[in-house]
Every structure is written in structure tokens, then in C-alpha cells.
Design an enzyme around this catalytic site. Structure first.
Site, PDB file in Angstrom:
ATOM      1  CE  LYS A  22      -5.908  -9.257   2.792  1.00 31.58           C
ATOM      2  NZ  LYS A  22      -5.667  -7.822   2.497  1.00 31.58           N
ATOM      3  CG  ASN A  23      -2.056  -8.366   1.495  1.00 30.36           C
ATOM      4  OD1 ASN A  23      -3.248  -8.194   1.253  1.00 30.36           O
ATOM      5  ND2 ASN A  23      -1.506  -8.014   2.651  1.00 30.36           N
ATOM      6  NE  ARG A  92      -5.984   2.540   2.123  1.00 29.85           N
ATOM      7  CZ  ARG A  92      -5.949   3.837   1.837  1.00 29.85           C
ATOM      8  NH1 ARG A  92      -6.969   4.591   2.151  1.00 29.85           N
ATOM      9  NH2 ARG A  92      -4.905   4.370   1.267  1.00 29.85           N
ATOM     10  CB  CYS A 116      -7.578   3.165   6.162  1.00 30.23           C
ATOM     11  SG  CYS A 116      -7.168   1.467   6.531  1.00 30.23           S
ATOM     12  NE  ARG A 121      -3.416   1.212   4.258  1.00 29.44           N
ATOM     13  CZ  ARG A 121      -3.880  -0.005   3.982  1.00 29.44           C
ATOM     14  NH1 ARG A 121      -4.998  -0.420   4.531  1.00 29.44           N
ATOM     15  NH2 ARG A 121      -3.234  -0.804   3.160  1.00 29.44           N
ATOM     16  CG  ASP A 314      -0.210  -6.759   7.200  1.00 28.10           C
ATOM     17  OD1 ASP A 314      -0.566  -5.639   7.619  1.00 28.10           O
ATOM     18  OD2 ASP A 314      -0.091  -7.019   5.981  1.00 28.10           O
ATOM     19  NE  ARG A 406     -10.914  -6.027   4.170  1.00 30.77           N
ATOM     20  CZ  ARG A 406      -9.918  -5.211   4.516  1.00 30.77           C
ATOM     21  NH1 ARG A 406      -9.928  -4.615   5.673  1.00 30.77           N
ATOM     22  NH2 ARG A 406      -8.933  -4.972   3.698  1.00 30.77           N
TER      23      ARG A 406
END
Ligand code: EPU
Length: 439
Positions: A22-23, A92, A116, A121, A314, A406
């Protein structure tokens, strides 16, 4: 509202492939704005954050076709430059369209991301970097407005109070590829998602070197063309699944596993007594097959989250959950988001013995986890609660699992493939905690 019902006690086994990241996908999708042609991305995971980015790209003049895991993106209306609050507030990472819009179209209007759940952030480093390239930045009605006729290369220091910034580096690097002259980014984020983005930009015709190190050098080019780019495997998903196997004393094989991108995590898992072995040394180290197994003897460890190549924030919540079952006391220190501990009080409801002081949590091992109704508060914390449910005695209900959707593709189905007992069900609005407490 969906929730998960988890019957604890199953030992995970079998084989599972790790999804695309995802990132890595999100900044890659944003970088498609830089192309005068079509960008094709493969292995894009079907997630709600990805859908939000598709919606955002649609609003800013891109045509996006997302067919299972392949996505094609091309610009059809270069005048639509407004990333509105309605979308930015849901994700974000929308901020990563700022650099590409500015570089490709000379102007960007992107809603300033707000608060957040995992802590402050800010985006000051993103803005400082773009200003160094010659952009004029103003704030109007909650929107960041960035303008530049022609960006000019510069030497930019992107370090902040918590180290480098991943999406800040992505933004500045994506803008600098079309700037006039040479840009040096010092204290650049070294995360694999940045290396992946640089590889994609180079395949489009950019001239970026040093990505993956703290010093990235970019020689601006006139324009960027098409690309067919395969997104890297998701190191956070890979680490989460490996930890889920470990916490259930399981024995599973994971393919498409980004081994080299997880060395800090594998180091801590190994120290905790989890066995992780590559199956075939001839496979590329970032897409390989590993066997993960663990027995009942988990050992306590210390770890501190850091920018890459250190231990990733994470995977903090998930590892903390594993350590609840270790034979002794562990210490977890969070150095990226010092308040990223929403999972602590929920794990405590399941019997975990956790003692927080500022950015540090002492995990008193040796106990057991007991099923309970718990509530997810953020993406990675919810994965940790699901893992706790797998290891707990009895039944756990995890509410607000839209957080987990997500960043994990149907996590319950993936874990069920390995033998977990998880059912997704509709909690019903009247039964939901939100309606009960009126938040
Ligand atoms: N920071 C600043 N100023 C800035 C930007 C960041 O002070 O202008 C601080 C942050 O507050 C934080 C630290 O720098 O303390 C690192 O933040 P960073 O900018 O690197 O985070 P990000 O790029 O916004 C990405 C991931 C996050 C992940 C962080 C850190 C994406 C879409 N998001 O966020 O992922 O935690 O890097 O590795 O890539 C997640 O997937 O669950 C997630 C939160």
C-alpha cells in the site's frame, strides 16, 4: 458496521503470498501525474486507501482504470488541481499528490491534512523542501497552495525531529525530477518504498540516484513518459502475517516475502525465538519464500522503532502483542510517533500486562490473553488486536475494523487460509459502540 469474531487457539499453517505494498502504491499512483503518457502499475492491493487515492486522482484530472491488481493512470484534465478536504481527511497520504501536481502543472491546491489517531503528523518538511525548489507556498481556507513557473534544483536537508520523512522525501523527489538542474536531498528517507518510487521514476525517464541512502541526487529532465511498474511486496503485511504465525505457535510458508526489507524485524523475531528461514537462496531476497515457525518458548526482547533500516513503527503494535506471550519482560520504545499506543488499553482488556511511561511500554510476559470485545483505533493497532484474538483463550470481537481494511486485503480471509477461525459480521448500527456511547 463490520466487526470480526475470532475464535482463538488455532495454530496457523499452510502457504500465503504477501500482497503488493500500500505505502509503495500510493506515492507511485501520485507520481503518475508527472507522466505525459500512460502509467501502468501492477500488484496494487485492492484496499480502501487505494480506492481513496483513485477517487482523488479522478478529481484532479486523471483517468484511472483499476482492474483487480493492475491499474492504468493517465492525465485527461491538467487544469483540475484541487485535492479537497473531503478526500484528504479520509487519508493523510493524499499529501503525496502535492509535489507531482506542482511539478507537472505549476500549481497545486491540497487540503492541509488534519489530526491523526497515531499522533501529530505535520507536513512542514514537505513544504520546506518544495519551497527550496522555488515554490511559493501559501495557506488559504485550510488548503496548501503551491505555485512555481519552473522549479529549480537545490540542496535540501529533509531531516526533522523524528528523523527523515517518507512521504516528504517522495514529494520532493517527485517534484525535483522535472526541476531545472540538480537537486540533492540530504537526510532523505531510506525506506524501500522510496527506492521503489525512484526506480519507477527512472523507468519513466527520470535521472535519480542514491535512493535507499540518506543522500539522493536528482538531475532534472524535461518530461517523463510511460511505464509498466510492479509494486514491491508489502513489508508491513509480511511482518504482520509472520507475527500472526509466531503468536499461534504455527508453521507456515510465506511467498513474495521482502526478506531484505525486513532485516530489523527478523532480527527481533529471531531473538524472540521465532524461526524464519529462506527456502531457496536463488530467489531474489526481496521476493522470496520463507518458512516461519515458532514453539511455545517465546523470549522477551527490547526494540525501538526507528526510520529504515531500523525497526518500523508500522510493526510496533503487532510485535508488542507477540511479546505479551514471551517468557519475561520486554521493553518497546516508539521513536517515530511517541503516542502510537492506542492498542495498549485494548490489549490490557484482554489480560496483557502493559506499563507505559511516555514513549516506552514495558510488556510483562508470562501471562495469557483472554478473548474480549475490543475496538480498533488505527490501522496497525487493529492488526495487533486481531493477532491477540488468534492467540487468546475464547472469543474476541474486534470492532471498527474499517481501520484494518485500509491496509490489509481481507486480512481475516488471508488468516483463515492458514487455518484461523475468523468471521466477519455486521455488528449493526444499534449494537455498535459508536451508537452506545454517542461518538
Ligand atoms: N514529520 C515531521 N514533519 C514532516 C513530516 C513528518 O516532523 O513534515 C515527522 C512525523 O510526525 C513523524 C516522522 O516525521 O514523527 C516520520 O513521519 P513520515 O513523514 O516519515 O511519515 P509519513 O510519510 O507521513 C509513512 C507511512 C506511515 C509510516 C511512516 C513512518 C505512508 C502512506 N505512510 O508516513 O504508514 O508510519 O511513513 O514509517 O507511506 C501505516 O501504513 O500504518 C502508516 C502510518
Amino acid at each position: 458496521m463490520d466487526a470480526l469474531r475470532i475464535q482463538g487457539g488455532a495454530r496457523l499453517s499452510g502457504t500465503l503470498a504477501v500482497d503488493g505494498s500500500k505505502n509503495a502504491s500510493l506515492p507511485a499512483m501520485a507520481a503518475a501525474i508527472l507522466s505525459t503518457d500512460t502509467v501502468q502499475l501492477r500488484d496494487v492491493p485492492p484496499l480502501s486507501d487505494i480506492n481513496n487515492m483513485v477517487r482523488l486522482l479522478g478529481e484532479i484530472g486523471c483517468e484511472v482504470v483499476h482492474d483487480d491488481r493492475t491499474m492504468t493512470i493517465r492525465t485527461v484534465d491538467p487544469t483540475a488541481n484541487h485535492a479537497r478536504y473531503d478526500i484528504v481527511r479520509t487519508m493523510r497520504a493524499s499529501i503525496c499528490v502535492l509535489g507531482p501536481l506542482l511539478a507537472a502543472r505549476g500549481e497545486a491546491r491540497v487540503s492541509m491534512p488534519g489530526g491523526c489517531a497515531i499522533g501529530d503528523r505535520p507536513v512542514d518538511l514537505h513544504l520546506r523542501g518544495l519551497e527550496a525548489l522555488g515554490a511559493t507556498i501559501t495557506l488559504d481556507g485550510g488548503d496548501i497552495i503551491a505555485r512555481a513557473d519552473k522549479l529549480k534544483g537545490a540542496t535540501i536537508f529533509l531531516g526533522g525531529p523524528f528523523g527523515s520523512t517518507v512521504l516528504g522525501t517522495a514529494n520532493v523527489m517527485s517534484a525535483a525530477v522535472l526541476a531545472e538542474g540538480t537537486t540533492i536531498i540530504e537526510s532523505a528517507a531510506c525506506e524501500p518504498e522510496i527506492t521503489g518510487l525512484a526506480n519507477m521514476l527512472n523507468a519513466m525517464g527520470a535521472d535519480v540516484s542514491g535512493a535507499g541512502t540518506p543522500r539522493i541526487e536528482i538531475h532534472g529532465v524535461e518530461s517523463l513518459g510511460n511505464v509498466d511498474y510492479q509494486v514491491i511486496p508489502d513489508r508491513i503485511v509480511a511482518g504482520t502475517i509472520a507475527m500472526a504465525v509466531a503468536i499461534t505457535n504455527g508453521d507456515a510458508t510465506l511467498t513474495n516475502f521482502p526478506y531484505d526489507n525486513l532485516l530489523a524485524v527478523l532480527d527481533r523475531l529471531t531473538a524472540a525465538g521465532v524461526h524464519i528461514q529462506r527456502r531457496d537462496d536463488t530467489e531474489p531476497a526481496n521476493r522470496c519464500t520463507v518458512k516461519v515457525s515458532s514453539d511455545r518458548n517465546l523470549k522477551p526482547v527490547l526494540f525501538t522503532t526507528q526510520p529504515y533500516p531500523g525497526y518500523p513503527t508500522d510493526l510496533q503494535a503487532q510485535m508488542m502483542t507477540v511479546l505479551c506471550l514471551a517468557d519475561g519482560n520486554s521493553i518497546v520504545t516508539e521513536r517515530i510517533y511517541p503516542d502510537r499506543f492506542l492498542h495498549v488499553s485494548e490489549l490490557t482488556r484482554m489480560g496483557a500486562q502493559l506499563f507505559r511511561s511516555g514513549p516506552t511500554v514495558v510488556v510483562q510476559g508470562g501471562g495469557e490473553l483472554i478473548g474480549a470485545p475490543v475496538m480498533a483505533g488505527d490501522l496497525r493497532g487493529s492488526a495487533a488486536l486481531i493477532m491477540a484474538g488468534l492467540a487468546a483463550k475464547g472469543e474476541t470481537i474486534v470492532q471498527r475494523i474499517y481501520h484494518v481494511d485500509r491496509g490489509y486485503v481481507k486480512l481475516e480471509e488471508q488468516l483463515n487460509t492458514l487455518g484461523a477461525g475468523i468471521e466477519r459480521f455486521d455488528l449493526g448500527v444499534s449494537e455498535s459502540v459508536e451508537s452506545a456511547v454517542g461518538v
